[in-house]
Design a protein around this motif. Structure first.
Motif, PDB file in Angstrom:
ATOM      1  N   HIS A   1       0.834  -1.203   0.000  1.00 29.62           N
ATOM      2  CA  HIS A   1       0.000   0.000   0.000  1.00 29.62           C
ATOM      3  C   HIS A   1       0.874   1.260   0.000  1.00 29.62           C
ATOM      4  CE1 HIS A   1      -3.366   2.631   0.677  1.00 29.62           C
ATOM      5  NE2 HIS A   1      -2.742   3.138   1.731  1.00 29.62           N
ATOM      6  N   ALA A   2       1.906   1.267   0.821  1.00 30.52           N
ATOM      7  CA  ALA A   2       2.806   2.422   0.890  1.00 30.52           C
ATOM      8  C   ALA A   2       3.486   2.642  -0.455  1.00 30.52           C
ATOM      9  CB  ALA A   2       3.841   2.212   1.990  1.00 30.52           C
ATOM     10  N   LYS A   3       3.905   1.578  -1.081  1.00 33.00           N
ATOM     11  CA  LYS A   3       4.552   1.681  -2.390  1.00 33.00           C
ATOM     12  C   LYS A   3       3.592   2.290  -3.416  1.00 33.00           C
ATOM     13  CE  LYS A   3       6.771  -1.104  -5.955  1.00 33.00           C
ATOM     14  NZ  LYS A   3       7.189  -2.446  -6.355  1.00 33.00           N
ATOM     15  N   LYS A   4       2.348   1.845  -3.400  1.00 36.66           N
ATOM     16  CA  LYS A   4       1.352   2.386  -4.333  1.00 36.66           C
ATOM     17  C   LYS A   4       1.122   3.876  -4.088  1.00 36.66           C
ATOM     18  CE  LYS A   4      -1.193  -1.867  -5.219  1.00 36.66           C
ATOM     19  NZ  LYS A   4      -2.466  -2.582  -5.078  1.00 36.66           N
TER      20      LYS A   4
ATOM     21  N   GLU B   1      13.185  13.251  -6.466  1.00 39.89           N
ATOM     22  CA  GLU B   1      14.040  13.995  -5.537  1.00 39.89           C
ATOM     23  C   GLU B   1      13.239  14.574  -4.376  1.00 39.89           C
ATOM     24  OE1 GLU B   1      16.767  16.981  -6.810  1.00 39.89           O
ATOM     25  OE2 GLU B   1      17.280  15.871  -8.619  1.00 39.89           O
ATOM     26  N   VAL B   2      12.083  15.135  -4.699  1.00 40.92           N
ATOM     27  CA  VAL B   2      11.249  15.770  -3.667  1.00 40.92           C
ATOM     28  C   VAL B   2      10.721  14.718  -2.691  1.00 40.92           C
ATOM     29  CG1 VAL B   2       9.160  17.117  -3.279  1.00 40.92           C
ATOM     30  CG2 VAL B   2      10.672  17.695  -5.182  1.00 40.92           C
ATOM     31  N   ILE B   3      10.301  13.584  -3.206  1.00 35.89           N
ATOM     32  CA  ILE B   3       9.800  12.503  -2.348  1.00 35.89           C
ATOM     33  C   ILE B   3      10.910  11.998  -1.431  1.00 35.89           C
ATOM     34  CG2 ILE B   3       8.940  10.124  -2.347  1.00 35.89           C
ATOM     35  CD1 ILE B   3       7.359  10.950  -4.928  1.00 35.89           C
ATOM     36  N   LEU B   4      12.110  11.832  -1.975  1.00 41.84           N
ATOM     37  CA  LEU B   4      13.238  11.392  -1.140  1.00 41.84           C
ATOM     38  C   LEU B   4      13.539  12.414  -0.039  1.00 41.84           C
ATOM     39  CD1 LEU B   4      15.719   9.809  -3.700  1.00 41.84           C
ATOM     40  CD2 LEU B   4      14.459   8.657  -1.875  1.00 41.84           C
ATOM     41  N   LYS B   5      13.443  13.694  -0.364  1.00 41.17           N
ATOM     42  CA  LYS B   5      13.666  14.728   0.645  1.00 41.17           C
ATOM     43  C   LYS B   5      12.616  14.623   1.754  1.00 41.17           C
ATOM     44  CE  LYS B   5      14.882  19.451   1.423  1.00 41.17           C
ATOM     45  NZ  LYS B   5      16.102  19.132   2.145  1.00 41.17           N
ATOM     46  N   ALA B   6      11.357  14.446   1.365  1.00 41.01           N
ATOM     47  CA  ALA B   6      10.287  14.307   2.355  1.00 41.01           C
ATOM     48  C   ALA B   6      10.505  13.062   3.214  1.00 41.01           C
ATOM     49  CB  ALA B   6       8.939  14.245   1.656  1.00 41.01           C
ATOM     50  N   LEU B   7      10.928  11.967   2.609  1.00 40.61           N
ATOM     51  CA  LEU B   7      11.196  10.743   3.368  1.00 40.61           C
ATOM     52  C   LEU B   7      12.357  10.951   4.337  1.00 40.61           C
ATOM     53  CD1 LEU B   7      10.742   8.085   0.551  1.00 40.61           C
ATOM     54  CD2 LEU B   7       9.335   8.311   2.612  1.00 40.61           C
TER      55      LEU B   7
ATOM     56  N   TRP C   1       2.341   9.606  -6.017  1.00 40.37           N
ATOM     57  CA  TRP C   1       3.010  10.902  -5.913  1.00 40.37           C
ATOM     58  C   TRP C   1       3.994  11.098  -7.066  1.00 40.37           C
ATOM     59  CZ3 TRP C   1       1.899  15.132  -3.322  1.00 40.37           C
ATOM     60  CH2 TRP C   1       1.067  15.035  -2.209  1.00 40.37           C
ATOM     61  N   LEU C   2       4.642  10.024  -7.472  1.00 43.31           N
ATOM     62  CA  LEU C   2       5.568  10.123  -8.607  1.00 43.31           C
ATOM     63  C   LEU C   2       4.827  10.470  -9.893  1.00 43.31           C
ATOM     64  CD1 LEU C   2       8.054   7.146  -8.172  1.00 43.31           C
ATOM     65  CD2 LEU C   2       8.644   9.571  -8.300  1.00 43.31           C
ATOM     66  N   ASP C   3       3.664   9.872 -10.080  1.00 42.97           N
ATOM     67  CA  ASP C   3       2.922  10.028 -11.335  1.00 42.97           C
ATOM     68  C   ASP C   3       2.033  11.265 -11.373  1.00 42.97           C
ATOM     69  OD1 ASP C   3       4.065   7.668 -12.227  1.00 42.97           O
ATOM     70  OD2 ASP C   3       2.378   6.436 -11.562  1.00 42.97           O
ATOM     71  N   ASP C   4       1.438  11.632 -10.247  1.00 45.47           N
ATOM     72  CA  ASP C   4       0.380  12.640 -10.255  1.00 45.47           C
ATOM     73  C   ASP C   4       0.718  13.953  -9.563  1.00 45.47           C
ATOM     74  OD1 ASP C   4      -1.218  10.820 -11.600  1.00 45.47           O
ATOM     75  OD2 ASP C   4      -2.100  10.035  -9.763  1.00 45.47           O
ATOM     76  N   SER C   5       1.931  14.135  -9.130  1.00 39.44           N
ATOM     77  CA  SER C   5       2.254  15.381  -8.431  1.00 39.44           C
ATOM     78  C   SER C   5       2.681  16.449  -9.432  1.00 39.44           C
ATOM     79  CB  SER C   5       3.366  15.142  -7.412  1.00 39.44           C
ATOM     80  OG  SER C   5       4.593  14.920  -8.070  1.00 39.44           O
ATOM     81  N   SER C   6       2.731  17.670  -8.959  1.00 43.85           N
ATOM     82  CA  SER C   6       3.145  18.779  -9.819  1.00 43.85           C
ATOM     83  C   SER C   6       4.619  19.133  -9.615  1.00 43.85           C
ATOM     84  CB  SER C   6       2.264  20.000  -9.551  1.00 43.85           C
ATOM     85  OG  SER C   6       2.309  20.337  -8.187  1.00 43.85           O
ATOM     86  N   PHE C   7       5.345  18.304  -8.873  1.00 48.16           N
ATOM     87  CA  PHE C   7       6.764  18.549  -8.641  1.00 48.16           C
ATOM     88  C   PHE C   7       7.552  18.414  -9.933  1.00 48.16           C
ATOM     89  CE2 PHE C   7       5.374  16.785  -4.450  1.00 48.16           C
ATOM     90  CZ  PHE C   7       5.455  17.979  -3.755  1.00 48.16           C
ATOM     91  N   LYS C   8       8.609  19.230 -10.056  1.00 46.01           N
ATOM     92  CA  LYS C   8       9.449  19.190 -11.261  1.00 46.01           C
ATOM     93  C   LYS C   8      10.220  17.875 -11.361  1.00 46.01           C
ATOM     94  CE  LYS C   8       8.757  23.606 -12.319  1.00 46.01           C
ATOM     95  NZ  LYS C   8       7.430  23.909 -12.670  1.00 46.01           N
TER      96      LYS C   8
END
Length: 86
Positions: A5-8, A24-30, A13-20
């Motif tokens: 579930h966490a992976k999904k 990188e942004v997800i790794l920073k948040a993690l 977030w990888l597919d549907d976010s507006s991040f450039k």
């Protein structure tokens, strides 16, 4: 929460976010979540939502915003050694 579930959720977030550069942004948040010993995915998703809401779409923008907030917090400290003695 199981890992599938966490992976999904993270893949969304990888597919549907507006991040450039979402990876990188997800790794920073993690990393921030790990530094704060927050083990729930909701914490990381909250960080990501806040960044999106504030239109912080790159790691550089996030870092710059964080530095500005720290500067504001330090400048708001009103310490007068003559007045604030014990």
């Amino acid at each position: 929460m199981n890992n599938i579930h966490a992976k999904k959720q993270l893949l969304l977030w990888l597919d549907d976010s507006s991040f450039k550069d979402p990876s990188e942004v997800i790794l920073k948040a993690l990393n921030i979540a790990c530094e704060n010993d927050a083990r729930r995915l909701k914490y990381t998703e909250g960080i990501l939502r806040n960044w999106e809401n504030e239109s912080l779409l790159t790691v550089e923008e996030i870092d710059k915003n964080h530095k500005n907030r720290n500067k504001q917090a330090v400048s708001q400290v009103d310490y007068d050694p003559n007045r604030d003695r014990f």
